[in-house]
Every structure is written in C-alpha cells, then in structure tokens.
Design a protein around this motif. Structure first.
Motif, PDB file in Angstrom:
ATOM      1  N   TRP A 181       3.635   2.638  14.860  1.00  0.00           N
ATOM      2  CA  TRP A 181       2.225   2.667  15.254  1.00  0.00           C
ATOM      3  C   TRP A 181       1.280   2.741  14.051  1.00  0.00           C
ATOM      4  CZ3 TRP A 181       5.700   6.600  16.253  1.00  0.00           C
ATOM      5  CH2 TRP A 181       5.533   7.760  15.526  1.00  0.00           C
ATOM      6  N   GLU A 182       1.817   2.765  12.840  1.00  0.00           N
ATOM      7  CA  GLU A 182       1.002   2.892  11.640  1.00  0.00           C
ATOM      8  C   GLU A 182       0.869   1.557  10.909  1.00  0.00           C
ATOM      9  OE1 GLU A 182       1.983   7.383  10.156  1.00  0.00           O
ATOM     10  OE2 GLU A 182       3.457   5.833   9.712  1.00  0.00           O
ATOM     11  N   ASP A 183      -0.272   1.355  10.285  1.00  0.00           N
ATOM     12  CA  ASP A 183      -0.480   0.240   9.371  1.00  0.00           C
ATOM     13  C   ASP A 183      -0.530   0.806   7.959  1.00  0.00           C
ATOM     14  OD1 ASP A 183      -0.674  -1.950  11.165  1.00  0.00           O
ATOM     15  OD2 ASP A 183      -2.680  -1.278  11.718  1.00  0.00           O
ATOM     16  N   VAL A 184      -0.154  -0.010   6.992  1.00  0.00           N
ATOM     17  CA  VAL A 184      -0.129   0.438   5.605  1.00  0.00           C
ATOM     18  C   VAL A 184      -1.346  -0.122   4.877  1.00  0.00           C
ATOM     19  CG1 VAL A 184       1.178   0.435   3.451  1.00  0.00           C
ATOM     20  CG2 VAL A 184       2.370   0.563   5.638  1.00  0.00           C
TER      21      VAL A 184
ATOM     22  N   GLY B 230       0.819  -1.209   0.000  1.00  0.00           N
ATOM     23  CA  GLY B 230       0.000   0.000   0.000  1.00  0.00           C
ATOM     24  C   GLY B 230       0.849   1.253   0.000  1.00  0.00           C
ATOM     25  N   ASN B 231       0.199   2.396  -0.197  1.00  0.00           N
ATOM     26  CA  ASN B 231       0.942   3.658  -0.221  1.00  0.00           C
ATOM     27  C   ASN B 231       0.376   4.688   0.752  1.00  0.00           C
ATOM     28  OD1 ASN B 231      -1.397   4.422  -1.465  1.00  0.00           O
ATOM     29  ND2 ASN B 231      -0.453   4.994  -3.398  1.00  0.00           N
ATOM     30  N   THR B 232      -0.454   4.226   1.701  1.00  0.00           N
ATOM     31  CA  THR B 232      -1.060   5.119   2.677  1.00  0.00           C
ATOM     32  C   THR B 232      -0.864   4.555   4.081  1.00  0.00           C
ATOM     33  OG1 THR B 232      -2.724   5.769   1.065  1.00  0.00           O
ATOM     34  CG2 THR B 232      -3.201   6.260   3.353  1.00  0.00           C
ATOM     35  N   ALA B 233      -0.260   5.339   4.953  1.00  0.00           N
ATOM     36  CA  ALA B 233      -0.085   4.927   6.344  1.00  0.00           C
ATOM     37  C   ALA B 233      -1.256   5.473   7.156  1.00  0.00           C
ATOM     38  CB  ALA B 233       1.221   5.473   6.893  1.00  0.00           C
ATOM     39  N   CYS B 234      -1.872   4.609   7.970  1.00  0.00           N
ATOM     40  CA  CYS B 234      -3.016   5.010   8.787  1.00  0.00           C
ATOM     41  C   CYS B 234      -2.760   4.635  10.239  1.00  0.00           C
ATOM     42  CB  CYS B 234      -4.294   4.320   8.306  1.00  0.00           C
ATOM     43  SG  CYS B 234      -4.743   4.705   6.614  1.00  0.00           S
ATOM     44  N   TYR B 235      -3.259   5.467  11.138  1.00  0.00           N
ATOM     45  CA  TYR B 235      -3.152   5.167  12.564  1.00  0.00           C
ATOM     46  C   TYR B 235      -4.378   5.713  13.275  1.00  0.00           C
ATOM     47  CZ  TYR B 235      -1.587  10.026  12.909  1.00  0.00           C
ATOM     48  OH  TYR B 235      -1.507  11.390  12.825  1.00  0.00           O
ATOM     49  N   ARG B 236      -4.703   5.107  14.408  1.00  0.00           N
ATOM     50  CA  ARG B 236      -5.868   5.507  15.178  1.00  0.00           C
ATOM     51  C   ARG B 236      -5.517   6.740  16.007  1.00  0.00           C
ATOM     52  NH1 ARG B 236     -10.594   2.928  16.384  1.00  0.00           N
ATOM     53  NH2 ARG B 236      -9.867   0.989  15.511  1.00  0.00           N
ATOM     54  N   ALA B 237      -6.314   7.796  15.842  1.00  0.00           N
ATOM     55  CA  ALA B 237      -6.078   9.054  16.546  1.00  0.00           C
ATOM     56  C   ALA B 237      -7.095   9.274  17.660  1.00  0.00           C
ATOM     57  CB  ALA B 237      -6.133  10.209  15.562  1.00  0.00           C
ATOM     58  N   GLY B 238      -7.971   8.337  17.879  1.00  0.00           N
ATOM     59  CA  GLY B 238      -8.999   8.444  18.902  1.00  0.00           C
ATOM     60  C   GLY B 238      -9.898   7.223  18.827  1.00  0.00           C
ATOM     61  N   PRO B 239     -10.934   7.146  19.663  1.00  0.00           N
ATOM     62  CA  PRO B 239     -11.780   5.955  19.677  1.00  0.00           C
ATOM     63  C   PRO B 239     -12.470   5.687  18.338  1.00  0.00           C
ATOM     64  CG  PRO B 239     -12.526   7.569  21.308  1.00  0.00           C
ATOM     65  CD  PRO B 239     -11.322   8.121  20.649  1.00  0.00           C
ATOM     66  N   ARG B 240     -12.839   6.728  17.601  1.00  0.00           N
ATOM     67  CA  ARG B 240     -13.505   6.535  16.314  1.00  0.00           C
ATOM     68  C   ARG B 240     -12.864   7.367  15.211  1.00  0.00           C
ATOM     69  NH1 ARG B 240     -19.754   6.995  16.650  1.00  0.00           N
ATOM     70  NH2 ARG B 240     -19.505   5.925  14.687  1.00  0.00           N
ATOM     71  N   ALA B 241     -11.624   7.745  15.398  1.00  0.00           N
ATOM     72  CA  ALA B 241     -10.954   8.607  14.429  1.00  0.00           C
ATOM     73  C   ALA B 241      -9.667   7.969  13.927  1.00  0.00           C
ATOM     74  CB  ALA B 241     -10.638   9.956  15.062  1.00  0.00           C
ATOM     75  N   TRP B 242      -9.465   8.050  12.640  1.00  0.00           N
ATOM     76  CA  TRP B 242      -8.243   7.563  12.008  1.00  0.00           C
ATOM     77  C   TRP B 242      -7.604   8.720  11.247  1.00  0.00           C
ATOM     78  CZ3 TRP B 242      -6.159   2.581  11.864  1.00  0.00           C
ATOM     79  CH2 TRP B 242      -6.909   1.604  12.506  1.00  0.00           C
ATOM     80  N   LYS B 243      -6.297   8.731  11.205  1.00  0.00           N
ATOM     81  CA  LYS B 243      -5.535   9.701  10.426  1.00  0.00           C
ATOM     82  C   LYS B 243      -4.747   8.930   9.371  1.00  0.00           C
ATOM     83  CE  LYS B 243      -6.350  13.538  12.684  1.00  0.00           C
ATOM     84  NZ  LYS B 243      -6.828  14.761  12.104  1.00  0.00           N
ATOM     85  N   SER B 244      -4.549   9.553   8.229  1.00  0.00           N
ATOM     86  CA  SER B 244      -3.788   8.895   7.165  1.00  0.00           C
ATOM     87  C   SER B 244      -2.812   9.886   6.552  1.00  0.00           C
ATOM     88  CB  SER B 244      -4.731   8.363   6.086  1.00  0.00           C
ATOM     89  OG  SER B 244      -5.349   9.430   5.396  1.00  0.00           O
ATOM     90  N   ARG B 245      -1.765   9.333   5.948  1.00  0.00           N
ATOM     91  CA  ARG B 245      -0.789  10.162   5.244  1.00  0.00           C
ATOM     92  C   ARG B 245      -0.162   9.333   4.136  1.00  0.00           C
ATOM     93  NH1 ARG B 245       4.465   9.252   6.464  1.00  0.00           N
ATOM     94  NH2 ARG B 245       4.847   7.743   8.101  1.00  0.00           N
ATOM     95  N   ALA B 246       0.282  10.008   3.114  1.00  0.00           N
ATOM     96  CA  ALA B 246       0.895   9.341   1.969  1.00  0.00           C
ATOM     97  C   ALA B 246       2.305   8.885   2.311  1.00  0.00           C
ATOM     98  CB  ALA B 246       0.923  10.276   0.775  1.00  0.00           C
TER      99      ALA B 246
END
Length: 95
Positions: free
Chosen positions: A46-49, A18-34
């Motif tokens: 702490w990130e999954d791809v 994949g080309n997007t790293a995602c991590y949990r920023a809260g109980p129902r919030a996710w953040k992503s970055r390229a």
C-alpha cells in the motif's frame, strides 16, 4: 508526516530509487517512514516510494569546500579558536 510527527517534503512523483515510503492515512493526510536503517521494514504493497525533496532540490545550499592547508595571512580559522575556547570552558565548568 514522519513516524516522529515531523513534516517531510517529498518529490511529487514516486521513484523506485527513493528512500521514503509514503501512504495515505486519511483524506488529506499522508504518513511516511524511512526505508533505510537497521530496523527498517521493506516496502509494503500500500506504500509508494518517494525521494525527499531536500535530496534533489536545485536551490539547496551547496556544501562548503574544504579549506586549503595554508590560508592567506588576513584569514583566521575560527574553528580552531572555538575548539580551544570550548575545551577551556568545559574544564572551568567541571571544577
């Protein structure tokens, strides 16, 4: 949510290609970055791809095939006509 605050749908399972790293920023919030680009940082522990869903969606709009060199007599190329109109419009706007 991307770094720019936009929603990004990703496939549900992490994938190493994949080309997007995602991590949990809260109980129902996710953040992503390229993960690609000149200023992209490597994946953090702490990130999954993930892969963006639009990259693998079977229902995505297919890309239009290139037009043949010679078109039938009843077909008009609008892209060439638009270019001529836009060039003329720009010239008139600058006068």
């Amino acid at each position: 949510m991307t770094e720019a605050g936009q929603r990004l749908a990703v496939n549900p399972k992490p994938i190493l290609t994949g080309n997007t790293a995602c991590y949990r920023a809260g109980p129902r919030a996710w953040k992503s970055r390229a993960l690609h680009g000149a200023e992209a940082l490597p994946r953090q522990p702490w990130e999954d791809v993930f892969m963006p869903h639009v990259a693998t969606c079977a229902r995505a709009n297919p890309v239009q095939a290139e037009l043949p060199e010679v078109l039938p007599s009843n077909v008009v190329r609008f892209d060439l006509a638009r270019r001529r109109v836009l060039k003329g419009a720009r010239r008139d706007a600058t006068r």
